[in-house]
Enzyme design. Structure first.
Site, PDB file in Angstrom:
ATOM      1  N   ASN A  72      72.207  77.551  64.795  1.00  0.00           N
ATOM      2  CA  ASN A  72      71.953  77.476  62.969  1.00  0.00           C
ATOM      3  C   ASN A  72      71.018  78.397  62.750  1.00  0.00           C
ATOM      4  OD1 ASN A  72      74.269  75.663  62.924  1.00  0.00           O
ATOM      5  ND2 ASN A  72      72.562  74.207  62.836  1.00  0.00           N
ATOM      6  N   GLU A 173      78.843  79.822  63.129  1.00  0.00           N
ATOM      7  CA  GLU A 173      79.512  78.327  62.663  1.00  0.00           C
ATOM      8  C   GLU A 173      79.015  79.548  60.855  1.00  0.00           C
ATOM      9  OE1 GLU A 173      77.360  75.139  63.711  1.00  0.00           O
ATOM     10  OE2 GLU A 173      78.926  75.150  65.510  1.00  0.00           O
ATOM     11  N   GLU A 292      80.095  77.019  72.241  1.00  0.00           N
ATOM     12  CA  GLU A 292      78.814  75.706  72.280  1.00  0.00           C
ATOM     13  C   GLU A 292      79.961  74.177  72.625  1.00  0.00           C
ATOM     14  OE1 GLU A 292      76.330  75.154  68.946  1.00  0.00           O
ATOM     15  OE2 GLU A 292      76.781  76.822  68.806  1.00  0.00           O
TER      16      GLU A 292
HETATM   17  O1  AHR Z   1      73.854  73.077  69.549  1.00  0.00           O
HETATM   18  C1  AHR Z   1      73.115  72.502  68.428  1.00  0.00           C
HETATM   19  C2  AHR Z   1      73.401  72.986  67.223  1.00  0.00           C
HETATM   20  O2  AHR Z   1      75.197  72.229  67.281  1.00  0.00           O
HETATM   21  C3  AHR Z   1      73.598  74.557  67.085  1.00  0.00           C
HETATM   22  O3  AHR Z   1      71.957  74.796  66.336  1.00  0.00           O
HETATM   23  C4  AHR Z   1      74.663  74.735  65.776  1.00  0.00           C
HETATM   24  O4  AHR Z   1      75.629  76.154  66.394  1.00  0.00           O
HETATM   25  C5  AHR Z   1      75.219  73.210  66.324  1.00  0.00           C
HETATM   26  O5  AHR Z   1      75.712  73.120  64.687  1.00  0.00           O
END
Ligand code: AHR
Length: 498
Positions: A72, A173, A292
């Site tokens: 994020n 995202e 992720e």
């Molecule tokens: O990994 C933590 C957060 O999770 C990241 O910043 C984001 O991409 C996801 O929502």
């Protein structure tokens, strides 16, 4: 005792083990960078301020690639803030994590750290508040040897050689309403396509990742991938998947089977990608960058108030993992490996302190969380080819996924060893696993380890860092090869030619 069988046949090859499966993620978030990888003045820090204890644990973890700088965070990030003389770097509000970013670490320091750790850096560009021009500028800064204003700026800062970053994420995202600069699939698809087109004008050989869904439960899951890939199909190589899991409502059995969702997520995204490809008449295959994934007690984080006063590197998302988390996590690794034909890369989110396998104290100790162990073992021992293995055995009922197999397993095979990674998801019962190894010729179990604990909620701490760690499993027997897997356990069984 429960009984299950696994047939191992080297003819049933899925794909080679992809080293990028063992990637991780460093975001400017909480204490991942500051007091995580970087802490000048720490007793183990080098001249640049990188913590030696964290570097050593990162190497031991066996990580291959590292995604940076978010997450994020990247959707509000100005990469220029993190280059040039440190004393002139601005302090900025980080809207994503309600923190202050000091910019002491930027792309050059990060790449230097990656090289020290022996990792391939993987870069994300900001497609939230920024666009094509800034992405191309960052690429020029990083990868052009010299002779342009931006590349010369890098050289002047001490990075004489280009960073040569090969894999780039086109935003992060962008389907999530929480994302700074969140977009519809069409808006994002167009921007990603134009960014990719321009980046390829600089370097046609880059590997580019389009943002897929932030989870399989997103309301736009499926339609997002279709629209984004319709816009970007010929311009990108991978589509991302992100997934986090946690135990909900005390349903431990369901939690241990969370890889079921990941299996479905990957298969669905692959089908959608192939369908879009077929409609476009393309011979190209898009693969998945699962960039992720982890266990994350997100519901706890969501109910916590935001940190006050825009602190610098506050402790955020510092989940302390127990044995059951590590076993569920091992199941996710099994699934990633099982899909090696289409999962080209994966990143454990994240590396240090923030939902991480490595924890640190500021100024003090560093230690391995329970989840460190399945990752380190899979990174070390998965080698050669991934083999298709379909366990035969009992199943059990879960609230979330219906009937699921008790045993979740995968095998890899090289010239010296065949290695089985196996999770016993039963909360109460040991499981005797019989291995049908006839297709391998004469082999014996050379080594077997198990990660388990009588208390499924046992954790490692700085004071008791080895409480949950793999221990030899001596229950194995031969003719036929068999071994007992305790309830709630992650197991690694290595077969050697006899
Ligand atoms: O990994 C933590 C957060 O999770 C990241 O910043 C984001 O991409 C996801 O929502």
């Amino acid at each position: 005792m429960l009984q299950a069988q696994l047939t191992i046949d080297p003819a049933h090859r899925v794909a080679p083990v992809r080293r990028r499966t063992f990637g991780t993620f460093v975001e400017h978030l909480g204490r991942c960078v500051y007091t995580g990888i970087y802490e000048p003045g720490h007793p183990t820090a080098d001249a640049e301020g990188f913590r030696g204890d964290v570097l050593a644990l990162t190497r031991e973890l066996g990580v291959t690639t590292v995604r940076y700088p978010g997450g994020n965070f990247v959707s509000g990030y100005r990469w220029e803030d993190g280059v040039g003389p440190r004393e002139r770097r601005p302090r900025r509000l980080d809207l994503a994590w309600h923190s202050t970013e000091t910019n002491e670490i930027g792309v050059d320091e990060f790449v230097r750290w990656s090289r020290l750790a022996g990792l391939e850096p993987m870069m994300a560009v900001n497609l939230g508040t920024r666009g094509v021009a800034e992405a191309v500028d960052l690429l020029e800064y990083c990868n052009i040897p010299s002779g342009t204003t931006l590349s010369d700026l890098r050289v002047a800062g001490g990075a004489k050689e280009p960073h040569d970053i090969r894999m780039w994420c086109l935003g992060n995202e962008m389907d999530g309403p929480w994302q700074i600069g969140h977009k519809t699939a069409h808006e994002y698809g167009r921007l990603a396509a134009e960014t990719a087109r321009a980046m390829r004008m600089v370097d046609p050989g880059l590997e580019l990742v389009a943002c897929g869904s932030s989870g399989s439960s997103m309301p736009t899951f499926g339609s997002w991938e279709t629209t984004v890939l319709e816009e970007t199909y010929d311009l990108v190589d991978h589509i991302s998947c992100h997934a986090y899991y946690e135990e909900k409502d005390g349903d431990l059995g369901g939690f241990l089977a969370c890889a079921t969702d990941m299996e479905h997520f990957i298969s669905t995204v692959v089908s959608i990608a192939d369908q879009v490809g077929a409609r476009l008449g393309s011979g190209k295959k898009i693969s998945v960058s699962f960039d992720e994934w982890n266990i994350w007690y997100l519901s706890r984080h969501q109910s916590a108030p935001p940190p006050p006063d825009w602190p610098v590197a506050p402790p955020l998302l510092e989940d302390h993992y127990h044995l059951a988390d590590a076993v569920a996590f091992g199941g996710l690794l099994v699934t990633l490996l099982r899909h090696s034909d289409r999962v080209a890369a994966a990143c454990l989110a994240q590396l240090v302190n923030v939902i991480a396998p490595i924890m640190t104290e500021p100024g003090g100790r560093a230690w391995r969380q329970t989840t460190f162990h399945p990752f380190a073992q899979a990174a070390r021992y998965a080698s050669g080819d991934v083999l298709l293995t379909e366990p035969v055995g009992p199943s059990y009922e879960t609230g979330e996924f219906g009937q699921v197999p008790v045993l979740h397993a995968v095998a890899t095979h090289d010239d010296r060893f065949t290695t089985v990674f196996a999770v016993n998801r039963s909360v109460t019962e040991p499981l005797e696993l019989e291995l049908d190894t006839r297709a391998l010729g004469a082999v014996r179990i050379a080594e077997a380890t198990t990660l388990t604990h009588e208390d499924v909620y046992a954790r490692n701490t700085a004071d008791d860092p080895e409480r949950v760690a793999p221990r030899p499993n001596t229950s194995h027997r031969s003719d036929p090869a068999r071994i007992v897997l305790p309830p709630v356990s992650w197991n690694v069984i290595r077969l050697a030619r006899s």
